[in-house]
Design a protein around this motif. Structure first.
Motif, PDB file in Angstrom:
ATOM      1  N   UNK A   1       1.137 -20.598  13.157  1.00 49.36           N
ATOM      2  CA  UNK A   1       1.855 -20.662  13.650  1.00 49.36           C
ATOM      3  C   UNK A   1       3.597 -20.493  14.146  1.00 49.36           C
ATOM      4  N   UNK A   2       3.507 -19.577  13.723  1.00 46.40           N
ATOM      5  CA  UNK A   2       4.569 -18.877  14.108  1.00 46.40           C
ATOM      6  C   UNK A   2       5.206 -18.897  14.936  1.00 46.40           C
ATOM      7  N   UNK A   3       5.038 -19.070  16.085  1.00 44.48           N
ATOM      8  CA  UNK A   3       6.048 -19.345  17.506  1.00 44.48           C
ATOM      9  C   UNK A   3       6.556 -21.003  17.814  1.00 44.48           C
ATOM     10  N   UNK A   4       5.983 -21.539  16.428  1.00 45.80           N
ATOM     11  CA  UNK A   4       6.905 -23.176  16.599  1.00 45.80           C
ATOM     12  C   UNK A   4       7.352 -23.214  15.851  1.00 45.80           C
ATOM     13  N   UNK A   5       7.401 -21.917  14.266  1.00 47.93           N
ATOM     14  CA  UNK A   5       8.036 -21.877  13.528  1.00 47.93           C
ATOM     15  C   UNK A   5       9.302 -21.328  14.222  1.00 47.93           C
ATOM     16  N   UNK A   6       9.246 -20.236  14.899  1.00 48.77           N
ATOM     17  CA  UNK A   6      10.377 -19.237  15.523  1.00 48.77           C
ATOM     18  C   UNK A   6      11.445 -20.270  16.420  1.00 48.77           C
ATOM     19  N   UNK A   7      10.339 -21.385  17.009  1.00 45.69           N
ATOM     20  CA  UNK A   7      10.868 -22.191  17.499  1.00 45.69           C
ATOM     21  C   UNK A   7      11.879 -23.279  17.482  1.00 45.69           C
ATOM     22  N   UNK A   8      11.646 -23.400  16.409  1.00 45.87           N
ATOM     23  CA  UNK A   8      12.725 -24.487  15.281  1.00 45.87           C
ATOM     24  C   UNK A   8      13.791 -23.744  15.064  1.00 45.87           C
ATOM     25  N   UNK A   9      13.716 -22.205  14.705  1.00 45.12           N
ATOM     26  CA  UNK A   9      14.588 -21.316  13.852  1.00 45.12           C
ATOM     27  C   UNK A   9      16.067 -20.786  14.972  1.00 45.12           C
ATOM     28  N   UNK A  10      15.367 -20.900  16.811  1.00 47.05           N
ATOM     29  CA  UNK A  10      16.038 -20.412  17.815  1.00 47.05           C
ATOM     30  C   UNK A  10      16.419 -21.669  18.133  1.00 47.05           C
ATOM     31  N   UNK A  11      16.599 -23.265  18.268  1.00 46.90           N
ATOM     32  CA  UNK A  11      17.104 -23.858  18.309  1.00 46.90           C
ATOM     33  C   UNK A  11      18.391 -24.348  17.183  1.00 46.90           C
ATOM     34  N   UNK A  12      17.654 -24.123  16.152  1.00 39.10           N
ATOM     35  CA  UNK A  12      18.898 -24.107  15.753  1.00 39.10           C
ATOM     36  C   UNK A  12      20.625 -23.417  15.620  1.00 39.10           C
ATOM     37  N   UNK A  13      19.948 -21.703  16.287  1.00 39.23           N
ATOM     38  CA  UNK A  13      21.019 -20.930  16.983  1.00 39.23           C
ATOM     39  C   UNK A  13      21.818 -21.653  17.926  1.00 39.23           C
ATOM     40  N   UNK A  14      20.378 -22.672  18.877  1.00 37.42           N
ATOM     41  CA  UNK A  14      21.891 -23.183  19.821  1.00 37.42           C
ATOM     42  C   UNK A  14      22.586 -23.695  19.787  1.00 37.42           C
ATOM     43  N   UNK A  15      22.015 -25.104  18.701  1.00 37.57           N
ATOM     44  CA  UNK A  15      23.053 -25.530  18.150  1.00 37.57           C
ATOM     45  C   UNK A  15      24.002 -25.141  17.327  1.00 37.57           C
TER      46      UNK A  15
END
Length: 627
Positions: free
Chosen positions: A385-399
């Protein structure tokens, strides 16, 4: 390349030693913080705000009645429920949070066992246990203690939902639970609203990859809809609470516009920086925001509600970005650098400052940059599930780029980063031929590790550390241990010799101890910094007008310090009432025999009363001079 576990592969054994270390660390560090770090027992700023809110709820009283929540409500709701059961006890809250910290470790390991190989699970557990901000923030009354377990629950259940959808099984229960946890996390920290969006986008790529590998995913859209429904429940509760309290349709809290503007203005940095002194008091921040909005719009403050203030400051932030595109781009990069830095930025909670009081925090010495570098070494591999976890990390950088960052803001995405870091360390340990991809990953990882120690904030970390040390001194005072107040102030001034707040507090301490000459010199230094810090000006003026020491007393200069400042301000400005009352106190002492002093006092009292009607500190003066 280390492979991620197959969905039906046996789970890795639980890392018993790491889990035991998590318990022991909280016993040792938790007790040491309680004894040696006064801010654990004497909350300040956000922690004091949440504590007061929870105490009001426990007593059955309204907190900010008639107004929407200025801060997110989940944490004070939970804290208030605890206080109702055991009484308003900071110690009970901290103890419970340390227990929740152990539970968080179990949740992290449960997540790791689903997405990592057995060896990597043990690595992930230790990377979690040895990261100091986790146990440090558990000893503070802050909303991250409600947000972090909710985030871990959302990630764990979200991964379960992806597994089940990928196999074609029903995933509605897991998806609903994941959404519910994500909604609770956002009710504790609204900037986490972006996290589930990034997770869902990344999960779509995971399912596409599974389909290419021959799997037959089914029910992804239904799972997403059910997750949205789960998230809507806690968010709906927040909205309903705000509408019932105030009639304003605020989803979670009303301070979003102010926080956005904090991130985009001439004085903004990569991490938190109040644009001016008055914005630093969380208890007064709502009133300051509404007053500033009223001045900008040219309307009475009574016509400005919290929603209008939030919209105004959002527009101010966007206007600054539009008018300073180059500066905005540079600032965005600085925010990202601060978010990826090994420097643990904070306001009252600064690990570097806490370690001076409680060195046991060094038992968790892991620098953030090392975890980041190890995560890069994984190249996104070895994690299911690396894509979902990377998406979570990426969203945090946007925030972080949209608003600002400091240490506790990145804790909610640390669990996902730990998983990649664990896979990266296992990858590094594997003996296989060197490829260009591996060499490139090593170079990038080493570069990020080095850059994470670069002072991108140009000494601002020292200023934040000095601020935290001043708060430590104030906390010792509130706990009645005056003999321990001096050392933190002296240390703060070693770090930042021109810190106006530290100089003001040192001058106050010297005055209280009877050394008026030293106090005068220290307060003069505070004014000489050029920082508009009204408290220091007021204190120096009071000293000059009240002292009986001929080497210190100078009534005319003391009054002039106050007049000069008040002449350029309105009566509603931050500090105007306090400085005006200080001048009134001096004038009142001779108003009975000095007609000029009496006339000035009458004008001053009327000026103050126009903007501060009803303030109890003005009642006596208004009765005598306001008519």
């Amino acid at each position: 390349m280390s492979a991620a576990p197959e969905p039906h592969a046996p789970r890795a054994p639980w890392p018993r030693f790491a889990l035991a270390a998590a318990v022991l660390l909280r016993l040792v560090v938790g007790i040491h913080l309680w004894v040696a770090d006064p801010l654990t027992r004497a909350p300040v700023s956000d922690a004091a705000y949440y504590d007061a809110w929870a105490r009001a709820l426990a007593a059955g009283e309204a907190f900010g009645g008639g107004l929407p929540h200025w801060m997110p409500p989940l944490y004070p709701w939970l804290l208030g429920a605890l206080y109702r059961v055991v009484g308003p006890s900071v110690g009970a809250a901290v103890a419970l949070q340390l227990v929740v910290g152990v539970a968080n470790t179990f949740l992290l390991v449960a997540l790791a066992r689903r997405v990592l190989t057995p060896r990597a699970v043990h690595v992930a557990a230790w990377l979690w246990v040895l990261y100091a901000p986790l146990v440090l923030f558990e000893a503070r009354l802050l909303a991250v203690n409600a947000a972090l377990p909710a985030c871990l629950g959302a990630l764990l259940l979200g991964v379960v939902a992806i597994e089940r959808v990928g196999r074609g099984d029903r995933a509605t229960a897991a998806a609903f639970g994941a959404g519910l946890c994500a909604g609770l996390a956002a009710l504790a920290r609204p900037n986490l609203l972006l996290g589930p969006v990034g997770f869902v986008v990344g999960a779509w790529f995971d399912l596409r990859r599974a389909r290419r590998d021959g799997a037959r995913p089914r029910g992804a859209l239904l799972a997403t809809c059910v997750a949205v429904l789960g998230a809507a429940l806690p968010l709906g509760a927040g909205l309903a609470s705000n509408v019932a309290r105030s009639g304003e349709p605020v989803l979670v809290s009303a301070n979003g516009g102010v926080n956005f503007w904090f991130g985009w203005n001439d004085r903004a940095r990569g991490t938190f920086a109040a644009p001016s002194v008055e914005w630093g008091d969380i208890g007064a921040q709502r009133d300051v925001a509404r007053a500033a909005t009223a001045r900008a719009l040219g309307v009475p403050v009574e016509q400005v509600d919290d929603g209008a203030a939030s919209r105004h400051f959002y527009s101010e932030g966007f206007a600054w970005i539009a008018s300073h595109p180059g500066n905005a781009a540079t600032l965005a990069l600085r925010k990202l650098a601060a978010n990826l830095s090994s420097t643990e930025y904070g306001i009252q909670v600064v690990p570097a400052a806490v370690r001076e009081s409680a060195p046991s925090l060094w038992l968790a010495p892991l620098p953030f940059g090392l975890v980041l570098a190890l995560a890069v070494l994984s190249r996104g591999r070895g994690v299911a599930a690396s894509g979902a976890l990377l998406g979570w990390i990426g969203a945090a950088q946007v925030a972080a780029v949209l608003f600002f960052t400091y240490s506790r803001f990145r804790l909610p995405w640390y669990p996902a980063l730990v998983l990649f870091a664990a896979a990266g360390l296992v990858e590094l340990a594997r003996r296989e031929h060197v490829t260009r991809a591996r060499v490139a990953a090593w170079i990038v990882a080493a570069s990020l590790l080095a850059l994470s120690f670069v002072d991108t904030e140009r000494g601002y970390a020292r200023a934040l550390r000095a601020n935290a040390l001043v708060d430590t001194s104030l906390a010792w005072e509130r706990l009645g241990e005056d003999e321990r107040r001096l050392a933190p102030l002296e240390r703060a001034l070693e770090l930042v010799p021109g810190d106006a707040k530290a100089l003001d507090e040192l001058g106050r301490l010297e005055w209280q101890r009877g050394d008026e000459r030293a106090a005068k010199g220290t307060l003069e230094r505070a004014l000489a910094t050029g920082v508009d810090y009204p408290q220091a000006r007021r204190r120096l003026a009071l000293l000059l007008t009240q002292s009986r020491d001929p080497e210190v007393a100078d009534r005319d200069r003391g009054e002039a310090l106050l007049r000069d400042w008040l002449a350029t301000r309105s009566a509603s400005d931050f500090g105007a009432l306090e400085l005006g009352l200080a001048l009134a106190e001096s004038l009142d002492r001779r108003a009975t025999f000095d007609d000029e002093a009496r006339a000035e006092l009458v004008r001053l009292v009327r000026w103050l009363a126009d903007a501060n009607a009803g303030d109890p500190r003005l009642e006596s003066l208004t009765a005598r001079y306001g008519a």
